[in-house]
Scaffold this motif. Structure first.
Motif, PDB file in Angstrom:
ATOM      1  N   GLY A  90      10.440  13.996  82.171  1.00 45.99           N
ATOM      2  CA  GLY A  90      11.416  13.899  81.104  1.00 45.99           C
ATOM      3  C   GLY A  90      11.073  12.856  80.072  1.00 45.99           C
ATOM      4  O   GLY A  90      11.367  13.019  78.893  1.00 45.99           O
ATOM      5  N   SER A  91      10.415  11.794  80.485  1.00 47.56           N
ATOM      6  CA  SER A  91      10.117  10.706  79.563  1.00 47.56           C
ATOM      7  C   SER A  91       8.684  10.721  79.048  1.00 47.56           C
ATOM      8  O   SER A  91       8.437  10.339  77.909  1.00 47.56           O
ATOM      9  N   GLY A  92       7.745  11.151  79.885  1.00 44.14           N
ATOM     10  CA  GLY A  92       6.346  11.005  79.511  1.00 44.14           C
ATOM     11  C   GLY A  92       5.606  12.251  79.090  1.00 44.14           C
ATOM     12  O   GLY A  92       4.486  12.172  78.571  1.00 44.14           O
ATOM     13  N   SER A  93       6.213  13.422  79.234  1.00 45.81           N
ATOM     14  CA  SER A  93       5.453  14.664  79.055  1.00 45.81           C
ATOM     15  C   SER A  93       4.970  14.910  77.626  1.00 45.81           C
ATOM     16  O   SER A  93       3.818  15.298  77.409  1.00 45.81           O
ATOM     17  N   SER A  94       5.814  14.677  76.643  1.00 45.75           N
ATOM     18  CA  SER A  94       5.376  14.910  75.260  1.00 45.75           C
ATOM     19  C   SER A  94       4.358  13.854  74.826  1.00 45.75           C
ATOM     20  O   SER A  94       3.421  14.159  74.075  1.00 45.75           O
ATOM     21  N   LEU A  95       4.538  12.634  75.294  1.00 47.99           N
ATOM     22  CA  LEU A  95       3.586  11.565  74.974  1.00 47.99           C
ATOM     23  C   LEU A  95       2.197  11.889  75.504  1.00 47.99           C
ATOM     24  O   LEU A  95       1.196  11.810  74.774  1.00 47.99           O
ATOM     25  N   ILE A  96       2.122  12.249  76.789  1.00 44.06           N
ATOM     26  CA  ILE A  96       0.840  12.551  77.400  1.00 44.06           C
ATOM     27  C   ILE A  96       0.191  13.748  76.713  1.00 44.06           C
ATOM     28  O   ILE A  96      -1.018  13.767  76.479  1.00 44.06           O
ATOM     29  N   THR A  97       0.989  14.739  76.360  1.00 40.28           N
ATOM     30  CA  THR A  97       0.457  15.918  75.673  1.00 40.28           C
ATOM     31  C   THR A  97      -0.121  15.543  74.315  1.00 40.28           C
ATOM     32  O   THR A  97      -1.220  15.987  73.950  1.00 40.28           O
TER      33      THR A  97
END
Length: 359
Positions: free
Chosen positions: A64-71
């Motif tokens: 929920g918190s890191g998925s868009s950042l890592i992508t």
């Protein structure tokens, strides 16, 4: 290189006392904006030229918190807009916001609960990331708990100021209970896992992947009494990116570029969620299967959806609905205009840039 925030922790905890701090931040290596797996920066002759900038971003080690950042990092989307992203892990949104206030962090990704601090003026929301559905109230059946009503008089762990705390209030309310009817103890997500498995507490309210680990380890001894998925018809649980008012006023261009890249990352995430789970598991050094089990822990919004939702007022409605939850729970005294703390101008500029880049 590892980035530590030991010095910032004291300030973070002090600043977040009113909302309930998360636990101390743990550090991860700064992530290169160039990415290691995905797309490369644009090489077209007419591509915009950006002044290179480094952005220090706080997040929690979950999808929920890191998925868009890592992508965005893996696919090179931040690199395309001239941004190098350095990541630092925290265990709760209030501590992230406090770290921004102390100047140790530029941007943070927060869950539902910490949005109350934005309403109170401690941070500005500049990008909507997802709608969360990963918070859950779990109980130990060996303590005589089978229903929500059985929680009366029990000890429940939760993290103050987070979405899990809100979900606990909502779940208790389905049985006519409040937090006055139970004993709530403060624990971060990691603490909830160990305390539940070891039998130190009767129940907990936390989020994935902690909930996944608890259920896997406890088996039939664990019962789920409710989640934010049970309330989606009346309540939204946004996850957002935020910055302090000072940073936003001085670095609007960076926020626009960051959000533009984020929207591309959101498109990729929605279409390739299992790949994103693998990337996140590697980044946070977690078991890949545990993270994969949380692939449905959010409603993964896309850039295309956000463009339309911004235009027709849906995003504003999300945040307005969220405020009502805080009012009903007594977390904030009354509603304020959403535009007081949501930077719709940044969202619109990013949406325009995103749309232009696709055409």
């Amino acid at each position: 290189m590892k980035k530590t925030l030991k010095a910032a922790l004291c300030a973070a905890l002090a600043c977040a006392m009113l909302a309930g701090c998360g636990s101390a931040p743990s550090s991860t290596a700064p992530a290169s904006g160039s990415g290691s797996t995905g797309g490369s920066a644009s090489t077209a002759s007419d591509a915009p030229e950006y002044e290179r900038a480094t952005v220090r971003v706080a997040y929690m080690p979950n999808m929920g918190s890191g998925s868009s950042l890592i992508t965005g990092i893996e696919m090179g989307y931040f690199d395309e807009v001239g941004l190098d992203v350095e990541l630092t892990q925290f265990q709760g949104g209030p501590a992230e916001i406090a770290a921004m206030a102390s100047g140790d962090i530029d941007i943070a990704q927060i869950g539902h609960g910490a949005h109350a601090l934005c309403i109170e003026g401690q941070a500005k929301i500049f990008a909507l990331d997802l709608l969360g559905v990963s918070d859950e109230v779990l109980a130990n059946t060996e303590r005589g708990i089978e229903t929500v009503a059985d929680l009366k008089g029990k000890t429940i762990a939760s993290t103050a100021g987070t979405s899990a705390e809100i979900v606990l209030d909502l779940v208790l309310g389905t049985a006519g209970l409040t937090t006055d009817d139970v004993t709530v103890v403060e624990m971060d997500a990691n603490g909830c896992v160990s305390a539940m498995i070891s039998g130190q507490i009767d129940a907990c309210a936390t989020w994935a992947p902690s909930t996944t680990t608890i259920k896997e380890q406890m088996g039939d001894k664990c019962v789920s009494l409710g989640s934010n998925g049970d309330f989606v018809d009346t309540v939204t649980f946004p996850g957002s990116f935020v910055a302090t008012e000072k940073y936003a006023s001085e670095h609007e261009d960076i926020l626009v570029r960051f959000t533009q890249a984020l929207m591309k990352a959101q498109d990729y995430r929605a279409a390739n969620i299992e790949q994103v789970c693998e990337w996140l598991a590697k980044e946070i050094e977690a078991d890949p299967e545990t993270i994969l089990a949380t692939k449905d822990s959010g409603e993964w919004l896309t850039g295309e959806f956000l463009v339309g939702a911004l235009a027709d007022g849906t995003i504003e409605q999300y945040y307005d609905s969220q405020q009502q939850v805080f009012v009903d729970s007594g977390r904030i005294p009354e509603k304020v205009p959403v535009s007081d703390y949501v930077l719709f101008d940044v969202m619109q500029k990013a949406a325009d840039a995103y749309t232009a880049a696709k055409s």
